[in-house]
Design an enzyme around this catalytic site. Structure first.
Site, PDB file in Angstrom:
ATOM      1  N   THR A  59       1.233  -2.555   4.094  1.00  0.00           N
ATOM      2  CA  THR A  59      -0.223  -2.668   4.231  1.00  0.00           C
ATOM      3  C   THR A  59      -0.687  -4.111   4.023  1.00  0.00           C
ATOM      4  O   THR A  59      -1.855  -4.356   3.755  1.00  0.00           O
ATOM      5  CB  THR A  59      -0.950  -1.730   3.242  1.00  0.00           C
ATOM      6  N   HIS A  67      -8.994   0.296   5.363  1.00  0.00           N
ATOM      7  CA  HIS A  67      -7.854   0.245   6.287  1.00  0.00           C
ATOM      8  C   HIS A  67      -6.580   0.907   5.750  1.00  0.00           C
ATOM      9  O   HIS A  67      -5.979   1.776   6.387  1.00  0.00           O
ATOM     10  CB  HIS A  67      -7.496  -1.214   6.594  1.00  0.00           C
ATOM     11  N   ASP A  68      -6.122   0.403   4.597  1.00  0.00           N
ATOM     12  CA  ASP A  68      -4.720   0.604   4.227  1.00  0.00           C
ATOM     13  C   ASP A  68      -4.283   2.041   3.913  1.00  0.00           C
ATOM     14  O   ASP A  68      -3.152   2.417   4.258  1.00  0.00           O
ATOM     15  CB  ASP A  68      -4.358  -0.321   3.055  1.00  0.00           C
ATOM     16  N   PHE A 121      -5.924  -9.441  10.405  1.00  0.00           N
ATOM     17  CA  PHE A 121      -5.427 -10.297   9.325  1.00  0.00           C
ATOM     18  C   PHE A 121      -3.919 -10.136   9.063  1.00  0.00           C
ATOM     19  O   PHE A 121      -3.192 -11.133   8.978  1.00  0.00           O
ATOM     20  CB  PHE A 121      -6.206 -10.023   8.028  1.00  0.00           C
ATOM     21  N   ASN A 122      -3.437  -8.913   8.892  1.00  0.00           N
ATOM     22  CA  ASN A 122      -2.032  -8.738   8.478  1.00  0.00           C
ATOM     23  C   ASN A 122      -1.055  -9.284   9.518  1.00  0.00           C
ATOM     24  O   ASN A 122      -0.009  -9.846   9.159  1.00  0.00           O
ATOM     25  CB  ASN A 122      -1.714  -7.249   8.236  1.00  0.00           C
ATOM     26  N   ASN A 166      -3.633 -11.057   0.986  1.00  0.00           N
ATOM     27  CA  ASN A 166      -5.040 -11.167   0.585  1.00  0.00           C
ATOM     28  C   ASN A 166      -5.243 -12.202  -0.505  1.00  0.00           C
ATOM     29  O   ASN A 166      -6.288 -12.834  -0.595  1.00  0.00           O
ATOM     30  CB  ASN A 166      -5.545  -9.814   0.077  1.00  0.00           C
ATOM     31  N   ASP A 206      -0.417  -5.892  -0.519  1.00  0.00           N
ATOM     32  CA  ASP A 206      -0.992  -7.152  -1.021  1.00  0.00           C
ATOM     33  C   ASP A 206      -2.364  -6.882  -1.644  1.00  0.00           C
ATOM     34  O   ASP A 206      -3.376  -7.405  -1.183  1.00  0.00           O
ATOM     35  CB  ASP A 206      -1.098  -8.198   0.115  1.00  0.00           C
ATOM     36  N   ASP A 230      -5.688  -1.807  -0.281  1.00  0.00           N
ATOM     37  CA  ASP A 230      -4.304  -1.567  -0.724  1.00  0.00           C
ATOM     38  C   ASP A 230      -4.314  -0.735  -2.010  1.00  0.00           C
ATOM     39  O   ASP A 230      -3.449   0.124  -2.214  1.00  0.00           O
ATOM     40  CB  ASP A 230      -3.591  -2.888  -1.034  1.00  0.00           C
TER      41      ASP A 230
HETATM   42  C1  BDR Z   1      -6.091  -5.780   6.390  1.00  0.00           C
HETATM   43  O1  BDR Z   1      -6.302  -7.081   5.855  1.00  0.00           O
HETATM   44  C2  BDR Z   1      -6.529  -7.028   4.468  1.00  0.00           C
HETATM   45  O2  BDR Z   1      -7.630  -7.799   4.134  1.00  0.00           O
HETATM   46  C3  BDR Z   1      -6.673  -5.568   4.108  1.00  0.00           C
HETATM   47  O3  BDR Z   1      -6.094  -5.308   2.840  1.00  0.00           O
HETATM   48  C4  BDR Z   1      -5.978  -4.834   5.209  1.00  0.00           C
HETATM   49  O4  BDR Z   1      -4.609  -4.620   4.908  1.00  0.00           O
HETATM   50  C5  BDR Z   1      -7.220  -5.455   7.339  1.00  0.00           C
HETATM   51  O5  BDR Z   1      -7.269  -6.367   8.375  1.00  0.00           O
HETATM   52 CA    CA Z   2      -3.713  -5.022   2.709  1.00  0.00          CA
END
Ligand code: BDR
Ligand code: CA
Length: 318
Positions: free
Chosen positions: A127, A244-245, A167-168, A44, A17, A22
């Site tokens: 991701t 993160h991703d 978040f994910n 996102n 996303d 990402d």
């Molecule tokens: C995740 O949430 C999104 O904002 C980032 O792309 C990442 O995948 C981190 O919590």
């Molecule tokens: Ca992401």
């Protein structure tokens, strides 16, 4: 660390996303794996935007990889974009070229099912919210045993969107629950490990020093992303955005930069303040449930960033 050219390249579908991090995951996957397809999901930013961004990245890399858009909303929840992290476009902060190559399809779920049925041993690397992956597993439960595994970014022992929810996972907990309860190998890059991997000023400078359009765009994206993180965290608690991703990709392509522990992980669906939490069983009593997940615990951040930097350099033509 062995040279990437001497490795067996994993074949994978990146479900994403984009999203600043990402975008970095796309670069790493293109460089170090056989990227069979990019699928997009609402997360996102709205689906139209994450799909547009994936096409932008494909063009910037100059790679011939199909992009298929997927779920425009989570299974139960309403879409709730993270524009306060990534901006309204999902990739705020850089002057992006308009994509010139067309979208290859609008049914990511069917693409995932068909591709994984046509070829055994693919990796799925989500991701973003897990909607597409969950719908694919629901449509084709045989997939869980046909893929090499799922390596996802999500969850952790603490949250970011809410105190206990990352978040994910929070964006589509029902989808996450389907993924975490499916059979097969599951690797989790949660916040505990991704917060060890930050876009520090020194690392951003390394990217900015590379030639070419891609590096310039990524340096701007890192800068926006990091300034945003710095402005939203207590002073002195971080040095830059957590990248993160790409760690979900590197977990497959460069496992030697991580340590991991096998744990039983469940997704909280009902908690009034913990919905979307990944409950990781850290108990050391012997009658705990059998592990269903390899939880990444530590990352050698300098080594991992060198892997990312080298991937960007590979696509950086002056
Ligand atoms: C995740 O949430 C999104 O904002 C980032 O792309 C990442 O995948 C981190 O919590
Ligand atoms: Ca992401």
């Amino acid at each position: 660390m062995s040279d990437s050219s001497s490795r067996t390249r994993a074949r994978l579908i990146l479900d994403c996303d984009p999203g600043h991090d990402d975008a970095v995951a796309i670069v790493a996957a293109a460089r170090y794996a056989d990227l069979v397809g990019i699928t997009t999901v609402a997360g996102n930013a709205p689906l139209e935007q994450t799909t547009y961004n994936a096409r932008v990245m494909r063009d910037l890399l100059g790679i011939d990889v199909p992009v298929h858009s997927g779920a425009h909303r989570p299974i139960v929840e309403h879409p709730q974009p993270a524009d306060f992290v990534h901006g309204a476009s999902g990739l705020d902060g850089a002057d992006l070229p308009e994509p010139t190559t067309p979208l290859d399809g609008t049914n990511a779920v069917e693409f995932i099912v068909d591709t994984c049925r046509a070829e055994e041993g693919l990796w799925l690397v989500p991701t973003g919210p897990l909607t597409n992956i969950a719908l694919a597993l629901r449509m084709a439960p045989d997939l869980a045993d046909r893929v090499a595994g799922i390596s996802l970014m999500g969850g952790g022992t603490h949250g970011n969107r809410f105190p206990m929810a990352e978040f994910n996972i929070w964006a589509d907990p029902e989808a996450a629950n389907i993924v975490y309860t499916a059979p097969g190998r599951l690797i989790m890059a949660g916040l505990d490990v991704t917060h060890q991997f930050q876009a520090t000023p020194g690392r951003i400078a390394q990217v900015a020093a590379l030639p070419g359009r891609l590096a310039a765009v990524l340096a701007d994206l890192f800068t926006y992303f990091s300034n945003n993180y710095l402005s939203r965290h207590d002073p002195g608690t971080i040095e830059g955005a957590a990248i993160h991703d790409p760690l979900a990709v590197l977990a497959i392509t460069h496992p030697e930069v991580f340590t991991s522990v096998a744990r039983h992980v469940q997704v909280e669906l009902r908690g009034s303040v913990t919905r979307g939490m990944t409950v990781i069983d850290l108990r050391q009593i012997t009658d705990r449930p059998a592990p269903n997940c390899e939880v990444l615990a530590t990352v050698d951040a300098d080594a991992a960033f060198e892997v990312v930097r080298a991937a960007i350099e590979h696509y950086s033509t002056p």
